[in-house]
Design a protein around this motif. Structure first.
Motif, mmCIF file in Angstrom:
data_model
loop_
_atom_site.group_PDB
_atom_site.id
_atom_site.type_symbol
_atom_site.label_atom_id
_atom_site.label_comp_id
_atom_site.label_asym_id
_atom_site.label_seq_id
_atom_site.Cartn_x
_atom_site.Cartn_y
_atom_site.Cartn_z
ATOM 1 N N UNK A 100 0.829 -1.209 0.000
ATOM 2 C CA UNK A 100 0.000 0.000 0.000
ATOM 3 C C UNK A 100 0.864 1.261 0.000
ATOM 4 N N UNK A 101 1.963 1.254 0.739
ATOM 5 C CA UNK A 101 2.887 2.394 0.731
ATOM 6 C C UNK A 101 3.429 2.620 -0.675
ATOM 7 N N UNK A 102 3.830 1.532 -1.340
ATOM 8 C CA UNK A 102 4.369 1.628 -2.698
ATOM 9 C C UNK A 102 3.333 2.223 -3.652
ATOM 10 N N UNK A 103 2.098 1.776 -3.518
ATOM 11 C CA UNK A 103 1.027 2.259 -4.385
ATOM 12 C C UNK A 103 0.740 3.741 -4.136
ATOM 13 N N UNK A 104 0.683 4.121 -2.884
ATOM 14 C CA UNK A 104 0.410 5.518 -2.526
ATOM 15 C C UNK A 104 1.537 6.437 -3.012
ATOM 16 N N UNK A 105 2.794 5.999 -2.857
ATOM 17 C CA UNK A 105 3.925 6.804 -3.319
ATOM 18 C C UNK A 105 3.902 7.000 -4.827
ATOM 19 N N UNK A 106 3.588 5.947 -5.557
ATOM 20 C CA UNK A 106 3.561 6.048 -7.017
ATOM 21 C C UNK A 106 2.508 7.043 -7.504
ATOM 22 N N UNK A 107 1.486 7.257 -6.708
ATOM 23 C CA UNK A 107 0.426 8.198 -7.087
ATOM 24 C C UNK A 107 0.596 9.559 -6.416
ATOM 25 N N UNK A 108 1.730 9.740 -5.733
ATOM 26 C CA UNK A 108 2.026 11.023 -5.131
ATOM 27 C C UNK A 108 1.107 11.408 -3.992
ATOM 28 N N UNK A 109 0.644 10.408 -3.233
ATOM 29 C CA UNK A 109 -0.309 10.669 -2.156
ATOM 30 C C UNK A 109 0.293 10.419 -0.770
ATOM 31 N N UNK A 110 1.617 10.473 -0.683
ATOM 32 C CA UNK A 110 2.303 10.161 0.574
ATOM 33 C C UNK A 110 1.754 10.947 1.759
ATOM 34 N N UNK A 111 1.578 12.243 1.570
ATOM 35 C CA UNK A 111 1.182 13.108 2.681
ATOM 36 C C UNK A 111 -0.264 12.916 3.111
ATOM 37 N N UNK A 112 -1.035 12.201 2.328
ATOM 38 C CA UNK A 112 -2.460 12.040 2.618
ATOM 39 C C UNK A 112 -2.777 10.756 3.384
ATOM 40 N N UNK A 113 -1.745 9.951 3.658
ATOM 41 C CA UNK A 113 -1.980 8.671 4.319
ATOM 42 C C UNK A 113 -1.004 8.419 5.470
ATOM 43 N N UNK A 114 -1.498 7.720 6.472
ATOM 44 C CA UNK A 114 -0.687 7.175 7.560
ATOM 45 C C UNK A 114 -0.889 5.661 7.497
ATOM 46 N N UNK A 115 0.181 4.910 7.315
ATOM 47 C CA UNK A 115 0.076 3.482 7.055
ATOM 48 C C UNK A 115 0.964 2.711 8.036
ATOM 49 N N UNK A 116 0.417 1.650 8.617
ATOM 50 C CA UNK A 116 1.169 0.872 9.603
ATOM 51 C C UNK A 116 0.636 -0.559 9.599
ATOM 52 N N UNK A 117 1.292 -1.435 10.355
ATOM 53 C CA UNK A 117 0.831 -2.818 10.487
ATOM 54 C C UNK A 117 1.100 -3.311 11.897
ATOM 55 N N UNK A 118 0.402 -4.375 12.288
ATOM 56 C CA UNK A 118 0.545 -4.933 13.634
ATOM 57 C C UNK A 118 0.102 -6.391 13.623
ATOM 58 N N UNK A 119 0.330 -7.075 14.739
ATOM 59 C CA UNK A 119 -0.088 -8.462 14.882
ATOM 60 C C UNK A 119 -0.988 -8.621 16.088
ATOM 61 N N UNK A 120 -1.723 -9.715 16.147
ATOM 62 C CA UNK A 120 -2.582 -9.967 17.302
ATOM 63 C C UNK A 120 -1.813 -10.612 18.448
ATOM 64 N N UNK A 121 -0.573 -11.058 18.191
ATOM 65 C CA UNK A 121 0.303 -11.587 19.242
ATOM 66 C C UNK A 121 1.614 -10.804 19.216
ATOM 67 N N UNK A 122 2.407 -10.942 20.271
ATOM 68 C CA UNK A 122 3.652 -10.185 20.355
ATOM 69 C C UNK A 122 4.891 -11.078 20.283
ATOM 70 N N UNK A 123 4.749 -12.289 19.774
ATOM 71 C CA UNK A 123 5.881 -13.228 19.779
ATOM 72 C C UNK A 123 7.065 -12.694 18.986
ATOM 73 N N UNK A 124 6.794 -11.972 17.887
ATOM 74 C CA UNK A 124 7.874 -11.465 17.035
ATOM 75 C C UNK A 124 8.149 -9.977 17.270
ATOM 76 N N UNK A 125 7.675 -9.454 18.382
ATOM 77 C CA UNK A 125 7.827 -8.033 18.706
ATOM 78 C C UNK A 125 9.263 -7.552 18.494
ATOM 79 N N UNK A 126 9.425 -6.477 17.707
ATOM 80 C CA UNK A 126 10.745 -5.886 17.462
ATOM 81 C C UNK A 126 11.523 -6.503 16.323
#
Length: 242
Positions: A99-125
């Protein structure tokens, strides 16, 4: 574009995998620093109330040296999207990268905040699975996210939370119901949670399969689904917020 977050209590009732139970994180309270007011010389021609009023800072709409009577422009808040899977090392970081790649290609970087997370913390960090990063890189997509667990504030900070499969969605909603007893969260927060594949147009799958225990083709399949869904997702957000 990764969001900052503080540690939060682990969700012991969520499903976990990858051979180790989750750990307990601490929740820190925010603080406020009060600075002493500046001292200005008094003027006998003005009342104390008026004098204090004039000591308040003025926000100008421009950087001109002369005082401006123009109202400051209202800052438009970026539309925020959070992608969630189980461990936040395969599907959700890939979705974030696509999604970041798609937004950048369309010049919409400043219009989005994009992140990801998991339901568990086993791989935290940890970084994303190297197999997922390699598969994405072959398509010109960089995955740079660091794994973290979903937290209560995500239901305030993000406009849309996309789960990779039905189990992820159920776990997110289950956590939300429990968090409501000790957190101040939006009453309609559950409406923010949707399935990633609900945005697919070229594929009939209803879930993004977990490729962790599979071969290379599993990672390619994940990327195919995510590219399809992200295209439609961006169109949908753009249409709803025009």
């Amino acid at each position: 574009m990764r969001a900052l977050y503080s540690g939060v209590p682990t969700i012991p009732y969520l499903r976990f995998c990858h051979h180790s139970p989750p750990t307990i994180l601490s929740l820190e309270s925010p603080f406020v620093i009060h600075l002493p007011p500046k001292q200005y010389p008094s003027r006998s021609s003005n009342s104390p109330l008026l004098q204090r009023h004039r000591q308040r800072p003025t926000i100008a709409a421009s950087m001109a040296s002369a005082p401006s009577t123009t109202e400051p422009e209202t800052e438009i808040k970026p539309f925020s999207v959070l992608f969630v899977c189980l461990g936040n090392i395969c599907r959700s970081p890939a979705a974030e990268g696509v999604f970041i790649d798609l937004v950048k290609k369309r010049g919409l970087d400043s219009k989005f905040k994009i992140d990801s997370a998991g339901t568990i913390n086993y791989h935290e960090g940890n970084e994303a699975d190297p197999r997922m990063r390699a598969a994405a890189k072959r398509r010109g997509i960089m995955i740079t996210s660091i794994s973290r667990q979903i937290q209560p504030s995500d239901f305030i900070d993000f406009d849309l939370i996309l789960a990779m499969d039905k189990t992820n969605k159920d776990d997110i909603l289950g956590a939300l119901e429990r968090w409501k007893f000790r957190e101040t969260l939006p009453a309609d927060a559950h409406k923010k949670v949707r399935l990633m594949c609900s945005y697919c147009k070229k594929h009939d799958e209803t879930e993004v399969p977990d490729p962790y225990y599979g071969g290379p083709q599993g990672f390619e399949k994940v990327l195919d689904l995510l590219e399809d869904a992200c295209e439609s997702l961006l169109e949908s957000i753009s249409a709803e917020n025009t």
